[in-house]
Write a protein that holds these residues in place. Structure first.
Motif: not given
Lengths: 313, 278, 541
Positions: A65-71
């Motif tokens: 969930f902490d990853d960038p949205v695009i990732v």
């Protein structure tokens, strides 16, 4: 040749459509206020509080969930092409499995409802259209009445009358054949009314056409005319309507499944939306979208076969 | 071509039309000036007369807070009718925009919009509604938006189909050949001819929208209490169906009556329109 | 052979029946027992996994997992997997002796290592957040002394621990199975030593529980000795109340949970009924003391006086579910202060007077009180459909109407699960009052809910945003007080502080109601959380 090319093009763009459907759901769910990890923690504990960053860290780590949205999005789409719809946040098992187990009961329900609805609608229309004032108004009144019935009111009333009071059908019948009857009727009765209203218009128009008169003068029986000529001409809008009806049926299935405690995609969907189980919601939309796209291709094919005028277009 | 000609046959007997008019008039009155039809407040509680069966004093009985169900139904008309009209209007605005653009703006745009519609259509309306509600939270406005957006793709596809079919008919080309501008052609020929068959669909849509909104209430996602929107009444009555039947049956009957009346009036109107066009 | 089983069975049942002869339990024994059969149980909500920190999970994990200890009817802690235990004089160490020869259903032994692993899993590995929060921050470590002796160590004395450990969240799983299997298998088919095992989970429909024929670890409170008498329990999920209740009358089910209150009288006349009042925090309002009109204690008190909460609860729940005037703990909780519950009886005159004195003297066109031109609007957020059923929503609407009379403009805001649990309403600016409950067999629940929230140690459960150092000190003192009477006295004081300051407002007790078919005997509810127990149940001929 051109038809084949058309369908090939359509099949290719369909893949785009399906990915787009999943993408829209993915981002729509992200737009829901609140934190996913927080929701999951509350779901696991039955609380409605705000958890600390430390407490949420393991969940954030696990689901990225902490990853960038695009990732997150790219991960998801890449997964799609490997046939991987992700893992359900709440059920801890692959989404394909979550959906897989629930798809068949829902398809049975909607498919059966569509068939029953058409049988009811055509039966009543064929019998009552242009058959004198009394029969006609009986038919139209019936259609207007049933088309106006709310799904879940039908469901609750059918349940109380036929299962609770008369005990003809089981109350918690699950996916058994007998237990499927009332849910199917719940969906089919209002739909039949709606379909009937539309096919009636078509029938009336066709019955006024010159070729019908010609057929009659050739000595064809009334029933023959109705079945052979009129039915064939009324089938065109019927095909389009069936596509629409499937959408309405899947929505109705959510309700029927809820009332009759029947397993199915509708139940899973409502729970998943409520618990923000994003992979499951996207997965269901994806699968339903795929079914529609295929159904749409079939409708196109059927259209081209039934109505030669549209072939060139 | 045959799909264009509008039937002239009047389905319902005149009596039916008159009755429908009466029902619709009553509901419109209830929506605009509920005070004319009932005295009390729809939220007035009376814990001494809970769950009373229909009687002279309480024609529709009372609920478990002792509220008069008839008063609640009358006061609920505004929201229910509002949702029905609002959602259908919203759906048609969206659908007309998309449908006409798709049918008239050329092959590429058509392909794009058709695909987008397929995406939207692939969302079962209820899921779309659920998503809207999940983002915005349940409320009257959300119900209208949810039902409206949820039913728009279906209408848009129908409209596109109708416009294409009308375009196929020669007289549009004829009008164009006579030197009428595109806008005039759309306004005077395409729009009325394409939309006329959809009058029935639209009126049915109002009834359907009321029904859909009640479905949202059923899932606990409708208008906030103590609103007496009809779907909310049905939802509240559900638990009582085996013990206090009136709480579930009577609001249901009202919804059905109103939906039938709206539909039959729509059809009558359609027939008149069809006749006038000739 | 079969006849002999039945005879042995009858003897066993008779033996225990005489023990529990006080017999107020309506589902108690009697009739001629029959071995085998399948119990169909109609439950409401389907949990995502069989075990976890939500009460919905405790209900079902109780069937599969055994705990160390259990709670008897009289509130005392009784042996289960642990045959006896000792507390060190300083109150910091609990030494449990485990029952001999108990095996998990995967064949591995229920030994001290396994128990210690489970504690570590709950407290340090995120295994069960409710188990964790129940004994946080007192818990220190668990270690195996020898194969059958396990020691649980605490930072400070915490006498409520034993009672708290009777909750279903503390069910012991096989570490061997847990570590060697996939997450999915652990979620769907946890391995314990309980009376049943999960045979199959048909998602969306039912969980099929099969009898564990090698069951040896029944709790001291069991109504018979030996493995379960029935072969299977079909744990069905039937969300619709009408269907659930009606399925009893058609014989499609034998036990149903959450009987609609409108049907309760009918159920009492036709079936065996069990009503369980949940201990812990009742369904009561958290009152936002940080922002908005409720920062003024007088307005909070006016709110409490201003509605006939008792009558509203009776109307909404048809007289079945008891009103609870104590906002802190329910009447089923040890240490309950009954005096506190009597405060703020319906008194509209007093409410009006308080509001006048607080400066809410003007009224606008809608007859809503105003102060400095601002209306007395209260945002009342509630979980619609999952915390509040239709019946509870009726109660809120009755209250809303009564509060309106004294000049409150109550906005009822139904929140979906996604909204409420996703944190839409965690910020103080988003609500003024929100009702909810938290079941717990011990009054130490007060510490979970009312522990002051500080920047270093935030307490998200303190939804009233009520930081009261005196209250905090009293609860902490109570939590570490070894003498039960003294501890309860302190807990009582804490309840009084909360009630006097109207930091919360009572509403009703959370209940579990069950109806059981006449031909099924010995279905009983464990005391800690009201979970149904099926391993003693039998059908009569």
């Amino acid at each position: 040749m051109s038809r084949l090319r058309r369908i090939a093009v359509k099949a290719v763009t369909s893949v785009v459509v399906i990915v787009a459907a999943a993408s829209v759901t993915f981002f729509a769910q992200l737009a829901v206020p609140g934190d996913r990890a927080n929701t999951l923690m509350n779901l696991q504990t039955g609380q409605d509080k705000k958890w600390s960053v430390d407490e949420l860290a393991p969940l954030n780590e696990r689901f990225g969930f902490d990853d960038p949205v695009i990732v997150q999005y790219l991960d998801y789409v890449t997964g799609l092409f490997h046939g991987d719809l992700g893992t359900s946040y709440t059920q801890k098992r692959p989404v394909t499995e979550v959906i897989g187990g629930q798809l068949l009961p829902s398809l049975t329900l909607t498919g059966a409802a569509l068939l029953v609805a058409w049988a009811l609608a055509l039966g009543i229309t064929l019998l009552t259209v242009k058959r004198g004032r009394f029969l006609t108004s009986l038919g139209t009144t019936w259609e207007a009445l049933t088309a106006s019935l709310p799904h879940y009111w039908v469901g609750v009333v059918l349940l109380v009358v036929f299962a609770v009071q008369l005990r003809v059908f089981p109350i918690i019948g699950g996916t058994s054949a007998l237990g499927t009857v009332l849910p199917v009727l719940t969906l089919a009765i209002p739909l039949a009314g709606f379909l009937g209203q539309v096919t009636r218009d078509e029938f009336e128009q066709v019955l006024q056409q010159p070729f019908v008169t010609t057929a009659r003068t050739r000595g064809m029986s009334d029933l023959g005319v109705r079945v052979q000529h009129v039915l064939r001409h009324a089938i065109l809008p019927a095909i389009t309507l069936s596509g629409w009806a499937l959408g309405a049926l899947v929505s109705g299935a959510v309700i029927a499944e809820n009332i009759f405690g029947r397993p199915g995609i509708g139940q899973v969907l409502v729970t998943a939306v409520n618990t923000r189980d994003l992979p499951t919601v996207s997965g269901i939309v994806l699968v339903v979208a795929a079914i529609y796209v295929v159904a749409n291709l079939l409708v196109d094919l059927a259209y081209a076969i039934v109505d030669p005028r549209l072939r060139a277009a | 071509m045959s799909t264009l000609t509008v039937t002239r046959a009047v389905h319902l007997p005149k009596v039916g039309t008159v009755l429908s008019l009466l029902v619709v008039a009553f509901v419109v009155a209830a929506a605009l000036v509920p005070g004319l039809l009932v005295d009390g407040s729809p939220t007035a509680i009376d814990l001494k007369s809970t769950l009373e069966a229909p009687s002279w004093a309480h024609p529709f009985g009372t609920d478990d807070a002792g509220r008069d169900l008839f008063t609640r139904v009358v006061h609920g008309a505004r929201e229910s009718l509002g949702i029905g009209l609002g959602a259908t209007a919203l759906a048609f605005v969206i659908a007309i925009g998309l449908g006409f653009t798709a049918a008239l703006a050329g092959r590429v745009v058509d392909a794009a919009i058709t695909r987008v519609l397929e995406v939207a259509f692939a969302f079962p309306a209820l899921l779309l509604a659920l998503l809207v509600i999940a983002v915005r939270g349940p409320s009257l406005a959300t119900s209208i938006a949810a039902v409206g957006i949820g039913s728009a793709p279906g209408y848009a596809r129908m409209i596109r189909g109708q416009v294409l079919a009308v375009r196929q008919a020669g007289f549009i080309e004829a009008a164009a050949a006579l030197g009428h501008g595109w806008f005039t052609v759309i306004r005077r020929h395409l729009f009325p001819n394409a939309m006329r068959p959809l009058v029935a669909v639209a009126t049915l849509g109002v009834g359907q929208s009321i029904v859909w909104a009640s479905a949202l209430s059923f899932l606990g996602l409708g208008v906030a209490p103590p609103s007496s929107e009809w779907g909310a009444l049905l939802d509240a009555g559900r638990l009582h169906i085996t013990t206090s039947w009136w709480l579930e049956i009577l609001p249901g009957v009202v919804i059905v009556l109103v939906a039938i009346s709206v539909t039959s009036l729509g059809r009558t109107l359609q027939n008149r329109l069809g006749g006038a066009a000739r | 052979m079969k006849a002999r089983t039945a005879a042995v069975l009858a003897a066993a049942v008779l033996a225990t029946a005489s023990l529990s002869a006080c017999g107020s339990d309506p589902a108690a024994g009697g009739g001629t027992p029959k071995a085998g059969g399948t119990i169909v149980y109609g439950h409401v909500q389907e949990p995502p996994c069989i075990f976890g920190g939500w009460i919905q999970q405790a209900y079902i994990s109780r069937q599969v997992l055994d705990g160390l200890v259990t709670l008897a009817e009289d509130g005392t802690v009784k042996p289960w997997l642990a045959t006896k235990w000792a507390v060190s004089p300083d109150g910091l160490k609990y030494t449990f002796t485990l029952k001999d020869g108990v095996k998990f259903t995967d064949g591995t032994p229920v030994d001290a290592e396994a128990v210690a692993w489970n504690f570590d899993y709950w407290e340090n590995k995120g295994g069960n957040s409710t188990a964790k929060v129940s004994i946080d921050p007192y818990y220190k470590a668990a270690k195996a002394i020898d194969a059958s002796t396990v020691e649980i160590e605490f930072n400070t004395p915490f006498p409520p621990f034993l009672t708290l450990a009777t909750q279903g969240y503390f069910g012991i799983q096989s570490p061997t199975a847990f570590k060697s299997r996939t997450e999915k298998e652990n979620c769907e088919k946890p391995i314990g030593s309980g009376g049943f095992t999960v045979k199959e989970w048909k998602h969306g429909e039912e969980v099929v529980l099969a009898k564990n024929p090698g069951y040896t670890s029944w709790p001291a409170t069991a109504k018979h000795e030996g493995p379960a008498i029935v072969d299977e329990v079909r744990w069905k999920f039937v969300a619709d109340g009408v269907s659930r209740y009606a399925s009893l009358s058609t014989g499609e089910s034998h036990v149903v949970y959450e009987v609609p209150t409108v049907n309760w009288k009918d159920a009492q006349s036709r079936y065996q009924t069990i009503r369980y009042i949940t201990p812990g925090k009742p369904v009561s309002f958290y009152i936002n003391t940080r922002t908005g009109p409720f920062t003024d204690a007088a307005v909070r008190k006016a709110f409490a006086y201003g509605a006939d909460r008792k009558s509203a609860v009776e109307a909404g729940f048809h007289g079945v579910i008891p009103y609870e005037g104590n906002p802190a703990v329910s009447q089923a909780t040890p240490g309950y202060n009954a005096e506190v519950a009597k405060a703020y009886a319906y008194d509209p005159a007093k409410a009006n007077q308080l509001l006048d004195e607080a400066g809410w003297t003007q009224r606008n066109a809608d007859k809503v009180r105003t102060k400095d031109g601002k209306p007395l609007t209260i945002k009342l957020v509630y979980g619609s459909g999952f915390i509040f059923t239709q019946e509870g929503a009726t109660v809120l609407q009755v209250l809303q109407e009564q509060w309106k009379q004294i000049g409150f403009d109550i906005k009822l805001i139904p929140a979906t699960q996604a909204e409420l649990w996703g944190g839409k309403y965690t910020d103080p600016s988003t609500f003024d009052a929100t009702p909810s409950y938290w079941t717990s067999p011990a009054p130490s629940i007060l510490w979970i809910v009312w522990r002051p929230s500080t920047t270093e140690k935030p307490n998200g459960s303190n939804r009233s945003f009520y930081n009261n150092e005196t209250l905090s000190a009293v609860i902490q003192q109570a939590n570490s007080e070894p003498d039960a009477t003294k501890a309860n006295d302190l807990y009582g004081q804490a309840q009084k502080i909360i009630q006097d300051d109207a930091a919360g407002i009572g509403l009703y007790t959370q209940n579990s109601t069950y109806a059981v078919a006449q031909n099924l005997k010995n279905v009983w509810l464990e005391k800690s959380q009201g979970e149904p127990v099926f391993s003693d149940a039998y059908f009569t001929g």
